[in-house]
Design a protein around this motif. Structure first.
Motif, PDB file in Angstrom:
ATOM      1  N   PRO A  56       0.827  -1.207   0.000  1.00 49.59           N
ATOM      2  CA  PRO A  56       0.000   0.000   0.000  1.00 49.59           C
ATOM      3  C   PRO A  56       0.864   1.261   0.000  1.00 49.59           C
ATOM      4  CG  PRO A  56      -0.782  -1.560   1.657  1.00 49.59           C
ATOM      5  CD  PRO A  56       0.538  -2.078   1.171  1.00 49.59           C
ATOM      6  N   ARG A 189      -6.929   2.778  -5.701  1.00 47.73           N
ATOM      7  CA  ARG A 189      -6.001   2.343  -4.654  1.00 47.73           C
ATOM      8  C   ARG A 189      -4.684   1.870  -5.268  1.00 47.73           C
ATOM      9  NH1 ARG A 189      -8.376  -2.223  -1.371  1.00 47.73           N
ATOM     10  NH2 ARG A 189      -6.780  -1.571   0.135  1.00 47.73           N
ATOM     11  N   ILE A 220      -1.938   5.762  -1.991  1.00 48.37           N
ATOM     12  CA  ILE A 220      -2.243   5.105  -3.260  1.00 48.37           C
ATOM     13  C   ILE A 220      -0.965   4.472  -3.801  1.00 48.37           C
ATOM     14  CG2 ILE A 220      -3.031   5.453  -5.633  1.00 48.37           C
ATOM     15  CD1 ILE A 220      -4.649   7.855  -4.577  1.00 48.37           C
TER      16      ILE A 220
END
Length: 522
Positions: A56, A189, A220
């Motif tokens: 992430p 994402r 993101i």
């Protein structure tokens, strides 16, 4: 004259990727995890048991030569292709097998392809909020709500673009921003960027990289695909390398060099040598004295001799391209002189420059170097059409076809047919066609502005072999690049520009590449 590189082929070591990746925070769950991803097209294995993960908020580079499988894996992740049975695809630890494009977008997976896929006649706001108005039933378009959504996204990116402008009127850099903003409207994402800087100037590239860092700071994940290795090492935290459809490894960019990354991508070791040709007695082809243009460059003076490759490097916005544009008649200097073969020349247009014997290979191959929908043959002869006319002032087809075939053979361009669109060629072969177009004008001086932009590392050696051959035949060459290894191993002398001025000159071999890098980035 020394060659650009001698190449010893070996297979890079495998198995060290896990150690490299192990330096990351292993307590975090990957956003996306792939294992055993294979894809076969008509018996050809495009991907073979590929595996890697994306964390992430990280900026990950997906690196490899053209045809290594990068586009195929992106299309599998975005639901365009289905992998072979046995593939494992996990997002947030949950299986996402059987993806289609709609479900991939719902999961927050967005792809910004090199062609951007925007609607040129629609406004900025309409393009950004386009998907908000899609659905199975007709609905009233609420333009106020659409503009508000677009405005919020652009503010989030820290940029300002007139929401009412048509996309057609925007620069390539502004269109990139619109494409990124459109991805964020759908709560992206994970964003894949395919060669996002290939057609951007240096200043535009720097602005785009700021946006990439902003996306990462917002959590993101960005997967960055680029042949510009300096950018990769600058903006990415890790790099995943593919070669021949296989996973080589994932490595931290900290401590990674362009040379090592090139070896990982190609499986070859490039033993570079500096040029050692003595050209001090060669006749001067180009002499620039005190050249200045307001707010672009100041008091620029240098010489390029017959058979010499003069490198010009520096940070973004140093004024290198601006000088090149004046030497090609695209802009006019406010002061100073330009001499070619000892005679002062005045260049009002690029036609004047071509007639004088100057050729310019722009860094923007897609927009300025080639006419993409036209054929390979038409692009090759585009700059010399007047030389191909017969007695009736029509193009002599035999003369035209002979010239096309001659340059395709001389530059070893890999093509299907000369009538194929130039867009069907790889980046390296497109660049060879750009070279052919300008070499057909028989120039005295060849200006190369970032000639390997968008060209994979394997094809670069071939292009520089051509450049070295041209210099050996007596052509004067001005080589502009922000990749210091590129100018170091392919130039006889190097000029360092900063803030529009030449601040230092180097001779490769008497100065180390590391010293030049320290000076440029100081």
């Amino acid at each position: 004259m020394s060659q650009p590189a001698s190449i010893n082929v070996h297979r890079s070591q495998r198995g060290d990727a896990h150690t490299a990746a192990g330096a990351l925070d292993t307590d975090r769950m990957p956003l996306l995890k792939l294992e055993n991803i294979s894809k076969i097209f008509g018996g050809v294995k495009a991907l073979r048991a590929v595996k890697f993960d994306i964390m992430p908020g990280e900026v990950l580079c997906l690196a490899g030569e053209n045809g290594c499988g990068k586009s195929t894996i992106i299309k599998i992740i975005s639901g365009v292709y289905q992998p072979e049975p046995g593939a494992v695809m996990l997002m947030d630890g949950e299986s996402i097998e059987g993806l289609d494009p709609a479900r991939a977008r719902d999961l927050g997976i967005q792809v910004i392809w090199q062609d951007l896929a925007l609607f040129p006649e629609m406004t900025v706001a309409e393009n950004i909020a386009f998907e908000q108005n899609l659905g199975s039933r007709p609905r009233i378009v609420r333009y106020g709500k659409m503009k508000e959504a677009a405005r919020r996204i652009l503010e989030r990116l820290g940029v300002s673009i007139d929401l009412n402008r048509s996309v057609r009127s925007l620069s390539i850099a502004q269109r990139q921003v619109v494409a990124i903003a459109r991805a964020l409207v759908r709560d992206a994402r994970l964003v894949f960027m395919d060669e996002p800087t290939a057609s951007l100037s240096h200043a535009e590239t720097e602005a785009l990289l700021k946006i990439v860092r902003r996306l990462s700071a917002d959590g993101i994940a960005v997967v960055f695909v680029s042949h510009r290795l300096a950018e990769v090492l600058d903006v990415c935290t890790r790099v995943t390398v593919f070669r021949d459809g296989q996973y080589v490894g994932t490595f931290p960019t900290e401590g990674m060099t362009q040379t090592r990354l090139t070896e990982l991508m190609t499986g070859r070791t490039f033993d570079y040598e500096v040029r050692t040709t003595d050209l001090t007695k060669a006749p001067v082809v180009l002499e620039v004295q005190g050249l200045s243009r307001a707010r672009q460059y100041h008091d620029v003076s240098f010489k390029v001799r017959r058979g010499e490759i003069l490198g010009v490097t520096g940070r973004l916005g140093a004024g290198r391209t601006e000088v090149a544009l004046s030497l090609f008649g695209m802009t006019r200097p406010g002061a100073g002189s330009i001499q070619l073969d000892g005679k002062e020349i005045s260049l009002r247009t690029n036609r004047d420059a071509i007639q004088a014997g100057i050729a310019y290979v722009s860094e923007d191959r897609l927009q300025l170097g080639l006419v993409q929908p036209q054929s390979i043959g038409d692009n090759t002869v585009a700059a010399v059409l007047d030389n191909l006319l017969d007695g009736t002032h029509l193009i002599a087809s035999k003369k035209r076809n002979a010239l096309i075939q001659d340059w395709i053979q001389q530059l070893a361009v890999k093509i299907g047919k000369p009538d194929d669109a130039v867009s069907t060629l790889s980046g390296g072969n497109q660049q060879r066609i750009v070279l052919a177009k300008w070499l057909a004008t028989n120039p005295k001086l060849l200006i190369l502005d970032s000639p390997t932009v968008g060209v994979d590392v394997g094809a670069r050696a071939g292009i520089f072999a051509i450049i070295h051959k041209l210099a050996a035949e007596g052509m004067a060459i001005l080589l502009i690049s922000d990749e210091i290894p590129e100018v170091y191993f392919n130039s006889d002398r190097i000029l360092h520009m900063r803030e529009g001025r030449i601040v230092k000159e180097y001779v490769p071999g008497t100065t180390t590449m590391e010293q030049i890098e320290r000076d440029v980035h100081a």
